[in-house]
Structures are given as C-alpha cells and as structure tokens.
Design an enzyme around this catalytic site. Structure first.
Site, short mmCIF file in Angstrom:
data_model
loop_
_atom_site.label_atom_id
_atom_site.label_comp_id
_atom_site.label_asym_id
_atom_site.label_seq_id
_atom_site.Cartn_x
_atom_site.Cartn_y
_atom_site.Cartn_z
N ALA A 65 -42.06 4.67 -45.39
CA ALA A 65 -42.74 5.56 -44.45
C ALA A 65 -44.20 5.71 -44.87
O ALA A 65 -44.58 5.41 -46.00
CB ALA A 65 -42.04 6.91 -44.42
N GLY A 109 -37.97 3.98 -45.71
CA GLY A 109 -37.70 3.97 -44.28
C GLY A 109 -37.49 2.57 -43.75
O GLY A 109 -36.76 2.36 -42.76
N GLU A 112 -34.00 1.78 -44.33
CA GLU A 112 -33.18 2.62 -43.46
C GLU A 112 -33.14 2.11 -42.03
O GLU A 112 -32.07 2.09 -41.40
CB GLU A 112 -33.68 4.07 -43.51
N GLU A 132 -37.41 6.70 -52.82
CA GLU A 132 -37.99 8.01 -52.51
C GLU A 132 -37.99 8.97 -53.69
O GLU A 132 -38.86 9.83 -53.81
CB GLU A 132 -37.23 8.64 -51.33
#
Length: 258
Positions: A65, A109, A112, A132
């Site tokens: 992200a 992300g 994901e 993360e």
C-alpha cells in the site's frame, strides 16, 4: 473512461487490468483502487468478457500500500472512510473468474489483492510477503485470513510475524499459487488459462467459482448440499444441453451463456 493508474486491454473474451504506477512499484493508493473497482464494475456487466487477468510490471505486481498516503491518518478517519474496505475489496466481490499474473514483488496489499483473485500464476521472479509488522501494523485487507487459508497457520504466522518474503517455488509448494512459469511465459500462460475459462459458459463458470468459495465459509455437509443444488439448477440452462450434446456428437460446444 481513461485511467491514470491502471491500463485496460482486451483480448477476445479476456480483459487485462495492468497496475501502472511504475515509479511507486505499483503501490496501492485510493485512486488506483478506485479505478480498479470502476473497471471491474464495467467488466462484470460486459457480456463479451468471460475472464479477467490482473497483473503489474516485471519488477513489481504491487509492492504494498502507499505508505505516504496513510501514515498520518487516524483511527476515526480510517473508520469513517472504511479504508481497506469497499473499493479495496472490489476484486473479492467480482463474480466472473479473475486471475492474478504475478512477477516481482507482491507485498502487503499487493499480496492481498493477488490472494483476492481466484488463483495466482506466478513468474519465477515472484516474491510474496506480508511485511506490515515492520511498519508497526498488521495486514488490513484480509492478509491474515486468506494467507492462513492458503498456506496454513504455521507459515502464515511465520510470514506475518517476521515479515519475511516467500519466493515463487515455496509459494507453489505451499499452495499459495497454482503454478510457476518463466517470466517470459507469464502473460502467455495466464492468457491461455483465461481464454480457456472465457470459452466456457459464463453462468456455469460463475456458479463454479461461487461454489468453491462457499467451501471456505460452510461445513462440508452444507457445502456439498450447496454444490448439489447448483448442479441441479444447471440442467435448466441452454449451455448444459449444448455441452452434453456436443460431447455425445463429438464436436466443440457453442455456449450462448444462457
């Protein structure tokens, strides 16, 4: 409409969404994910499209992200704006089959959204991870849940608690990806699979996808009952009659998606 952070191309019944923020290694920001959500909404309504491929660049599928965008946000801001919900989960809600073609980094992300796809075809250069924890947070787009279902508790704990990356070979061995191919063959392999899917009956492919996904949310008995009911319902379709007729007549079926 033109997009700033993704590129959309079509190849027959297959649509390709390419993440396109090369200077940021395709880091996922709100604008990019909004564009992905918008594109998927249109592709789901397009009867000419039977399968979608999501991909990035050779260097990075998506390296996570956009940290600069989120680092100064607050709990109330994220809660009110439902960050990492809604548009970030558009891939998960997409009803047609969708494939992730991954090369390079698929971290945070990026990992994901790859896991939100129905399956992952990876280049030998692919690197998966949920790092993360090294930023003082944990996965927030389903990483702790989907990764655990894909690779099991031990490896999910290992990756999420240490932040280590999983290379393509281990990812295939662990069940995270369906197959690993040379980088030069990645898109041709993904397109070949997508075209095979797009050539099938769209409603039957969508029901098959729904049934497999249901297996993660129900007991075995409930899942088998759901499967049987949808299987029975397929005998009300034109495509079931066409598919079985083609088989007995030793010819290719001509599905009409009805």
């Amino acid at each position: 409409m033109p997009y700033d952070n993704i590129e959309i191309t079509t190849d027959g019944g297959v649509a390709i969404i390419q993440l396109d923020r090369p200077k940021a290694l395709n880091a996922l920001n709100n604008k990019m994910m909004g564009e992905v959500a918008d594109a998927l909404t249109k592709l789901e309504k397009d009867d000419n499209i039977g399968c979608v491929i999501v991909t990035g660049s050779d260097k990075a599928f998506a390296a996570g992200a956009d940290i600069k965008e989120m680092q100064d946000t607050t709990y109330l801001y994220n809660y009110k704006h439902d960050d990492f919900g809604n548009k970030h989960c558009a891939i998960e809600r997409f009803r047609k089959p969708i494939i992730a073609a991954v090369s390079g980094y698929a971290l945070g992300g990026g990992c994901e959204i790859a896991m939100m796809c129905d399956f992952i075809i990876a280049a030998e250069t692919a690197k998966f991870g949920q790092p993360e924890i090294t930023l003082g947070v944990m996965p927030g787009m389903g990483g702790t849940q989907r990764l655990t279902k894909a690779v099991g508790k031990a490896k999910a704990m290992d990756m999420c608690l240490t932040g280590r990356m999983m290379l393509a070979e281990e990812a295939e061995r662990s069940g995270l990806v369906s197959r690993v191919v040379p980088l030069d063959d990645l898109m041709s392999t993904a397109k070949e699979a997508a075209h095979k899917i797009a050539a099938q009956s769209q409603p039957i492919a969508m029901m098959t996808k729904e049934t497999i996904n249901t297996s993660f949310d129900t007991t075995l008995t409930q899942g088998i009952q759901f499967e049987r009911r949808l299987f029975h319902s397929m005998f009300s379709t034109h495509d079931q009659k066409e598919g079985m007729s083609a088989f007995t007549e030793k010819r290719k079926p001509h599905f009409k998606n009805k």
